[in-house]
Every structure is written in C-alpha cells, then in structure tokens.
Scaffold this active site. Structure first.
Site, PDB file in Angstrom:
ATOM      1  N   TYR A  67      62.092 -97.489  75.737  1.00  0.00           N
ATOM      2  CA  TYR A  67      63.413 -97.016  75.276  1.00  0.00           C
ATOM      3  C   TYR A  67      63.278 -95.708  74.509  1.00  0.00           C
ATOM      4  CZ  TYR A  67      67.302 -96.461  72.006  1.00  0.00           C
ATOM      5  OH  TYR A  67      68.324 -95.940  71.258  1.00  0.00           O
TER       6      TYR A  67
ATOM      7  N   THR B 266      68.344 -91.285  68.447  1.00  0.00           N
ATOM      8  CA  THR B 266      67.874 -92.345  67.551  1.00  0.00           C
ATOM      9  C   THR B 266      66.649 -91.890  66.756  1.00  0.00           C
ATOM     10  OG1 THR B 266      66.851 -94.535  67.546  1.00  0.00           O
ATOM     11  CG2 THR B 266      66.542 -93.240  69.525  1.00  0.00           C
ATOM     12  N   ASP B 267      66.441 -92.521  65.604  1.00  0.00           N
ATOM     13  CA  ASP B 267      65.242 -92.231  64.814  1.00  0.00           C
ATOM     14  C   ASP B 267      63.977 -92.778  65.482  1.00  0.00           C
ATOM     15  OD1 ASP B 267      65.679 -94.947  64.355  1.00  0.00           O
ATOM     16  OD2 ASP B 267      65.704 -94.798  62.168  1.00  0.00           O
ATOM     17  N   GLU B 268      64.159 -93.653  66.494  1.00  0.00           N
ATOM     18  CA  GLU B 268      62.976 -94.260  67.123  1.00  0.00           C
ATOM     19  C   GLU B 268      62.123 -93.234  67.863  1.00  0.00           C
ATOM     20  OE1 GLU B 268      63.472 -98.024  69.051  1.00  0.00           O
ATOM     21  OE2 GLU B 268      65.118 -98.596  67.742  1.00  0.00           O
TER      22      GLU B 268
ATOM     23  N   LYS C 130      64.627 -91.771  75.220  1.00  0.00           N
ATOM     24  CA  LYS C 130      65.517 -91.038  74.301  1.00  0.00           C
ATOM     25  C   LYS C 130      64.827 -89.730  73.870  1.00  0.00           C
ATOM     26  CE  LYS C 130      69.015 -92.037  72.839  1.00  0.00           C
ATOM     27  NZ  LYS C 130      70.414 -91.851  73.346  1.00  0.00           N
TER      28      LYS C 130
HETATM   29  P1  NAD Z   1      75.349 -99.930  73.559  1.00  0.00           P
HETATM   30  O1  NAD Z   1      74.264-100.474  74.411  1.00  0.00           O
HETATM   31  O2  NAD Z   1      76.176-100.842  72.744  1.00  0.00           O
HETATM   32  O3  NAD Z   1      76.362 -99.076  74.457  1.00  0.00           O
HETATM   33  C1  NAD Z   1      75.926 -98.204  75.469  1.00  0.00           C
HETATM   34  C2  NAD Z   1      77.121 -97.862  76.358  1.00  0.00           C
HETATM   35  O4  NAD Z   1      76.661 -96.954  77.371  1.00  0.00           O
HETATM   36  C3  NAD Z   1      77.716 -99.080  77.074  1.00  0.00           C
HETATM   37  O5  NAD Z   1      79.123 -99.025  77.027  1.00  0.00           O
HETATM   38  C4  NAD Z   1      77.221 -98.925  78.514  1.00  0.00           C
HETATM   39  O6  NAD Z   1      78.116 -99.469  79.465  1.00  0.00           O
HETATM   40  C5  NAD Z   1      77.122 -97.420  78.637  1.00  0.00           C
HETATM   41  N1  NAD Z   1      76.159 -97.012  79.654  1.00  0.00           N
HETATM   42  C6  NAD Z   1      74.880 -97.455  79.815  1.00  0.00           C
HETATM   43  N2  NAD Z   1      74.325 -96.855  80.894  1.00  0.00           N
HETATM   44  C7  NAD Z   1      75.266 -96.029  81.401  1.00  0.00           C
HETATM   45  C8  NAD Z   1      75.303 -95.145  82.504  1.00  0.00           C
HETATM   46  N3  NAD Z   1      74.237 -95.009  83.306  1.00  0.00           N
HETATM   47  N4  NAD Z   1      76.430 -94.439  82.731  1.00  0.00           N
HETATM   48  C9  NAD Z   1      77.518 -94.568  81.924  1.00  0.00           C
HETATM   49  N5  NAD Z   1      77.543 -95.394  80.876  1.00  0.00           N
HETATM   50  C10 NAD Z   1      76.435 -96.119  80.613  1.00  0.00           C
HETATM   51  O7  NAD Z   1      74.659 -98.828  72.645  1.00  0.00           O
HETATM   52  P2  NAD Z   1      75.012 -98.295  71.191  1.00  0.00           P
HETATM   53  O8  NAD Z   1      74.279 -99.092  70.206  1.00  0.00           O
HETATM   54  O9  NAD Z   1      76.469 -98.108  71.078  1.00  0.00           O
HETATM   55  O10 NAD Z   1      74.297 -96.857  71.240  1.00  0.00           O
HETATM   56  C11 NAD Z   1      75.015 -95.683  71.598  1.00  0.00           C
HETATM   57  C12 NAD Z   1      74.101 -94.479  71.472  1.00  0.00           C
HETATM   58  O11 NAD Z   1      73.638 -94.385  70.132  1.00  0.00           O
HETATM   59  C13 NAD Z   1      72.852 -94.545  72.347  1.00  0.00           C
HETATM   60  O12 NAD Z   1      72.597 -93.259  72.851  1.00  0.00           O
HETATM   61  C14 NAD Z   1      71.751 -94.992  71.402  1.00  0.00           C
HETATM   62  O13 NAD Z   1      70.497 -94.526  71.810  1.00  0.00           O
HETATM   63  C15 NAD Z   1      72.210 -94.334  70.117  1.00  0.00           C
HETATM   64  N6  NAD Z   1      71.772 -94.977  68.865  1.00  0.00           N
HETATM   65  C16 NAD Z   1      72.016 -96.297  68.640  1.00  0.00           C
HETATM   66  C17 NAD Z   1      71.649 -96.876  67.428  1.00  0.00           C
HETATM   67  C18 NAD Z   1      71.913 -98.335  67.093  1.00  0.00           C
HETATM   68  O14 NAD Z   1      71.499 -98.804  66.048  1.00  0.00           O
HETATM   69  N7  NAD Z   1      72.627 -99.077  67.926  1.00  0.00           N
HETATM   70  C19 NAD Z   1      71.003 -96.100  66.469  1.00  0.00           C
HETATM   71  C20 NAD Z   1      70.764 -94.754  66.737  1.00  0.00           C
HETATM   72  C21 NAD Z   1      71.168 -94.208  67.930  1.00  0.00           C
HETATM   73  O1  TDX Z   2      66.381-111.722  67.449  1.00  0.00           O
HETATM   74  C1  TDX Z   2      65.810-110.759  66.920  1.00  0.00           C
HETATM   75  N1  TDX Z   2      64.952-110.978  65.903  1.00  0.00           N
HETATM   76  C2  TDX Z   2      64.301-109.961  65.259  1.00  0.00           C
HETATM   77  O2  TDX Z   2      63.523-110.221  64.324  1.00  0.00           O
HETATM   78  C3  TDX Z   2      66.062-109.393  67.339  1.00  0.00           C
HETATM   79  C4  TDX Z   2      67.013-109.112  68.469  1.00  0.00           C
HETATM   80  C5  TDX Z   2      65.403-108.377  66.674  1.00  0.00           C
HETATM   81  N2  TDX Z   2      64.539-108.652  65.670  1.00  0.00           N
HETATM   82  C6  TDX Z   2      63.911-107.527  64.933  1.00  0.00           C
HETATM   83  C7  TDX Z   2      63.317-106.424  65.766  1.00  0.00           C
HETATM   84  C8  TDX Z   2      63.545-105.192  64.905  1.00  0.00           C
HETATM   85  O3  TDX Z   2      62.501-105.056  63.967  1.00  0.00           O
HETATM   86  O4  TDX Z   2      64.974-106.922  64.187  1.00  0.00           O
HETATM   87  C9  TDX Z   2      64.831-105.499  64.156  1.00  0.00           C
HETATM   88  C10 TDX Z   2      66.053-104.849  64.769  1.00  0.00           C
HETATM   89  O5  TDX Z   2      66.026-105.136  66.166  1.00  0.00           O
HETATM   90  P1  TDX Z   2      67.114-104.519  67.182  1.00  0.00           P
HETATM   91  O6  TDX Z   2      68.474-104.917  66.745  1.00  0.00           O
HETATM   92  O7  TDX Z   2      66.668-104.851  68.559  1.00  0.00           O
HETATM   93  O8  TDX Z   2      67.009-102.954  66.859  1.00  0.00           O
HETATM   94  P2  TDX Z   2      65.810-101.879  66.973  1.00  0.00           P
HETATM   95  O9  TDX Z   2      64.765-102.316  67.910  1.00  0.00           O
HETATM   96  O10 TDX Z   2      65.404-101.540  65.579  1.00  0.00           O
HETATM   97  O11 TDX Z   2      66.616-100.656  67.658  1.00  0.00           O
HETATM   98  C11 TDX Z   2      67.958-100.351  67.243  1.00  0.00           C
HETATM   99  O12 TDX Z   2      68.032 -99.242  66.405  1.00  0.00           O
HETATM  100  C12 TDX Z   2      67.815 -97.983  66.960  1.00  0.00           C
HETATM  101  C13 TDX Z   2      68.880-100.142  68.440  1.00  0.00           C
HETATM  102  O13 TDX Z   2      68.831-101.265  69.290  1.00  0.00           O
HETATM  103  C14 TDX Z   2      68.530 -98.895  69.169  1.00  0.00           C
HETATM  104  O14 TDX Z   2      69.414 -98.651  70.244  1.00  0.00           O
HETATM  105  C15 TDX Z   2      68.614 -97.766  68.215  1.00  0.00           C
HETATM  106  O15 TDX Z   2      68.218 -96.583  68.829  1.00  0.00           O
END
Ligand code: NAD
Ligand code: TDX
Length: 331
Positions: A147, A120-122, A151
């Site tokens: 988190y 992630t970019d975080e 990562k």
């Molecule tokens: P998500 O939370 O929707 O899915 C995570 C999955 O991993 C789930 O199916 C969960 O059951 C599984 N999991 C969690 N812990 C586990 C464990 N110990 N063993 C096996 N499986 C496990 O997450 P997502 O949004 O699909 O993110 C997927 C990946 O992409 C992550 O590595 C996250 O850091 C990265 N990522 C997400 C975003 C975003 O915006 N959602 C952005 C950048 C990177």
């Molecule tokens: O109810 C809400 N209201 C609100 O204002 C929630 C759930 C979030 N927010 C804000 C917080 C953040 O500034 O919205 C923005 C996005 O929040 P999230 O969806 O929780 O995402 P963020 O914290 O930016 O992280 C996401 O992007 C990077 C993913 O959850 C991560 O897994 C990924 O790595």
C-alpha cells in the site's frame, strides 16, 4: 469553483464533500468514484441533491479527461487504502493508486487544472517507538508495505509532473484519520462494531505500535486550505499531535463502551507492521495557520462511537464479510 473529487464516496472523501457543500456553497462538486467495496453512495445521501456522482474508475483516462476538462480543480482522494488487503493482493493497489494518479496527472496537465493529491504519512516508513522523532516534509521516502509503496510512487509522479510539466499541484501526507463513515475494516470502527455486533475486539500483536490520530474534519479543513492557498509544488504534512499506542486506544474504546478494558483478543500480527508514525505539522501551522479543532481524542472517540451506534444500517451490511476475511487470515 468547479471541483472534481475523486474517491468522494470513501471515508475521507465523503466527509470532505459534506464539508464543502456545508461551508463553501459557491463550489460545484462532482464526485468520481468506482464504488469499490470501500465506496458508499449512501455516504453521499445527505448531499445527494447538491452534487453530481459519477461512477467510474480513476484509471479510465477518457472519463478522467472529460471530467477534468469541465473542472477548475481536482481533490484526488481515490485509492485502495487498506494495508492488510494490499498484503493479501497488491494488484488493485497498483492500478488504482499508481495508474489512477497517472491518469489524473495527464488530464490536469492537458487542461491546466489545479490538483491537490491526498497522500499518507506511511510513505515515510516507520519511526523507532520511543525516540520522540517525527516525520517532516524533508524525511526520505521509505515505504514498507505494498500500500505505502504505491502511495509513494503516486507522490513521486506528482512531484515529477510539477517539475517537468509545470502542473499546478500540491501534496499532503496525513496521519491516521478517525470519524464517521470509516470502513469497518479499519482499526477503530472494527473494534466499535465488534462490540456492537457481539464480537470480541481484535488487537494485532502486543498493541505497542503507535499511530498519530487526527479527526477526519481536521484533515479535510487542511486539504481545503492547501487547495485554496497552498504553494504549488509543496508537500504539507497534516497531523494533530495525536500519538497513541494501539493497546491504549483499544482499552479506551472498551472503557467508553462500558466494557472491561481487557475484554479483547490478541490476534496474529500484521507482517512488516510499521512501529510508529508521528507528524510534525509545523509548516501547515506556520504557512497556512491551520490548527486542529478536535484536540480531545477521547471526546472524538465518544462521538465516533455514538455515530456507529446511530448508523448501524450503514455498516451492518459490510460487517460479516469483513470479519470472514479477517478470520481466514487468523486476525
Ligand atoms: P477509503 O478506502 O475509505 O475510500 C477510498 C475511495 O476510493 C472509495 O470510495 C473507493 O470506492 C474509491 N476508489 C478506490 N479505487 C478506485 C478507483 N480505481 N477509481 C475510482 N475510485 C476508487 O479511503 P480513505 O480512508 O477515505 O482514504 C482516502 C485517501 O486518503 C487515500 O488516498 C488514502 O491513501 C489517504 N489517506 C488516508 C488516511 C486514513 O487514515 N484513512 C490517512 C492518510 C491518507
Ligand atoms: O483489527 C485490527 N487490529 C489492530 O491492532 C486492525 C484492523 C488494525 N490493528 C492495528 C494495525 C495498526 O497498527 O491498528 C493500527 C491501525 O490499523 P489500520 O486502521 O489498518 O491503519 P494503518 O495501517 O495505520 O493505515 C491507516 O492510516 C494511514 C489507513 O488505513 C491508511 O489508508 C492511511 O494511509
């Protein structure tokens, strides 16, 4: 290619598996997923006959070793991913994100298997709101939350295993994804399903925080390209020039859903809330000729709203529990 996808029952992983089955029928896909609260076997129903789903923990070294020994490549998505959950209880994030990545690395090292690690970019921390700067592959790591710290730790392990053991790995750091099958705890699906279930949407603080939105299919096309043609040891940033502040996204969602754009509540802000993320994706463009296809954010949001409207049976069972947790935290 025999491909092992960890976390393939989560939001991005499930969309990745759908795309691989659709676009690369020559690949054999095995998903390893613990099916935590965030995992959904139902998300894989459309491809159930085309893949093997193994329920298990990515930190289970024996299981991971056995699955990796039968694979040519691993796409490692599995992680605990929600910042607010990490703030409330960081322990599962250390286990899944750090120990889980360690288990994957040891297995690919033992069996000489190619790895792509999804991050992630975080990990870069945040940027000032208005100076136009963006993250690049050279930006120093500076994670803010439990988190992002886990990562970042996982990314560092991958880099060390490449350098010390010659593991054939790549890393990608992507910005905020949106699209179908995203858990209702996350910002965009939370607001959509709040409206659909008769609740008021919730904005943290003033909503000035900026996220760089990308459609999940664009992220996953980049992951496939990197897996296929990326340079071993390299980090790729994935982003689609999608910077928007949270207030604007909230108002756009409400307008697209036929509501008054101000029909939401301001709630307690997230502690340590990162101000702005923004990605410079030049390397991905220049080296792998990747470009996003979903360039119109508003039509992407409309499609996403339609998906949640049409798939209430998927998200409805999750909704009350998620909102009860948020209510306890004043959010
Ligand atoms: P998500 O939370 O929707 O899915 C995570 C999955 O991993 C789930 O199916 C969960 O059951 C599984 N999991 C969690 N812990 C586990 C464990 N110990 N063993 C096996 N499986 C496990 O997450 P997502 O949004 O699909 O993110 C997927 C990946 O992409 C992550 O590595 C996250 O850091 C990265 N990522 C997400 C975003 C975003 O915006 N959602 C952005 C950048 C990177
Ligand atoms: O109810 C809400 N209201 C609100 O204002 C929630 C759930 C979030 N927010 C804000 C917080 C953040 O500034 O919205 C923005 C996005 O929040 P999230 O969806 O929780 O995402 P963020 O914290 O930016 O992280 C996401 O992007 C990077 C993913 O959850 C991560 O897994 C990924 O790595």
């Amino acid at each position: 290619m025999r491909l092992l996808v960890t976390g393939g029952a989560g939001f991005i992983g499930a969309n990745f598996v759908h795309a691989v089955v659709r676009e690369h029928p020559e690949a054999t896909v095995t998903v390893l997923d613990a099916l935590t609260y965030a995992g959904s076997a139902e998300a894989l129903d459309p491809v159930a006959d085309d893949i093997t789903l193994v329920r298990g923990d990515v930190s289970d070294t024996e299981l991971v070793n056995a699955l990796v020994s039968e694979s040519d490549a691993v796409a490692h998505f599995a992680a605990e991913t929600h910042v607010d959950n990490a703030l409330a209880d960081p322990e599962p994030f250390l286990r899944a994100n750090v120990i889980g990545t360690f288990a994957v690395l040891e297995a690919v090292r033992r069996h000489g298997v190619r790895l792509h690690h999804v991050s992630t970019d975080e990990v870069y921390g945040d940027l000032p709101l208005d100076d136009g700067s963006r993250f690049t592959e050279a930006t120093p790591y500076n994670p803010s939350s439990p988190y992002s710290a886990t990562k970042a730790a996982a990314d560092m392990l991958v880099r060390a295993w490449v350098r010390s053991y010659g593991v054939r790995a790549t890393i990608s750091n992507c910005s905020n994804n949106y699209g179908p099958y995203q858990h209702v705890e996350k910002f965009i699906p939370r607001q959509i399903t709040n409206v659909l279930s008769g609740r008021r949407p919730k904005l943290y603080g003033t909503g000035a925080n900026v996220r760089d939105w990308i459609h999940v299919d664009d992220h996953n096309r980049a992951v496939w390209l990197i897996l296929e043609r990326g340079t071993i040891g390299r980090t790729y940033l994935i982003g689609a020039n999608g910077e928007r502040d949270n207030l604007s996204v909230m108002r756009t969602l409400l307008r697209l859903m036929g509501r008054d754009p101000d029909d939401f509540d301001h709630v307690t802000d997230r502690v340590g809330h990162d101000l702005r993320y923004a990605i410079d994706p030049s390397l991905l463009h220049d080296e792998l000729h990747w470009a996003p296809k979903h360039t119109d954010f508003e039509s992407g949001l409309e499609e996403t709203i339609d998906w949640y409207r049409s798939n209430e049976s998927w998200w409805r069972p999750l909704k009350d529990g998620v909102e009860a947790n948020y209510a306890e935290r004043g959010q």
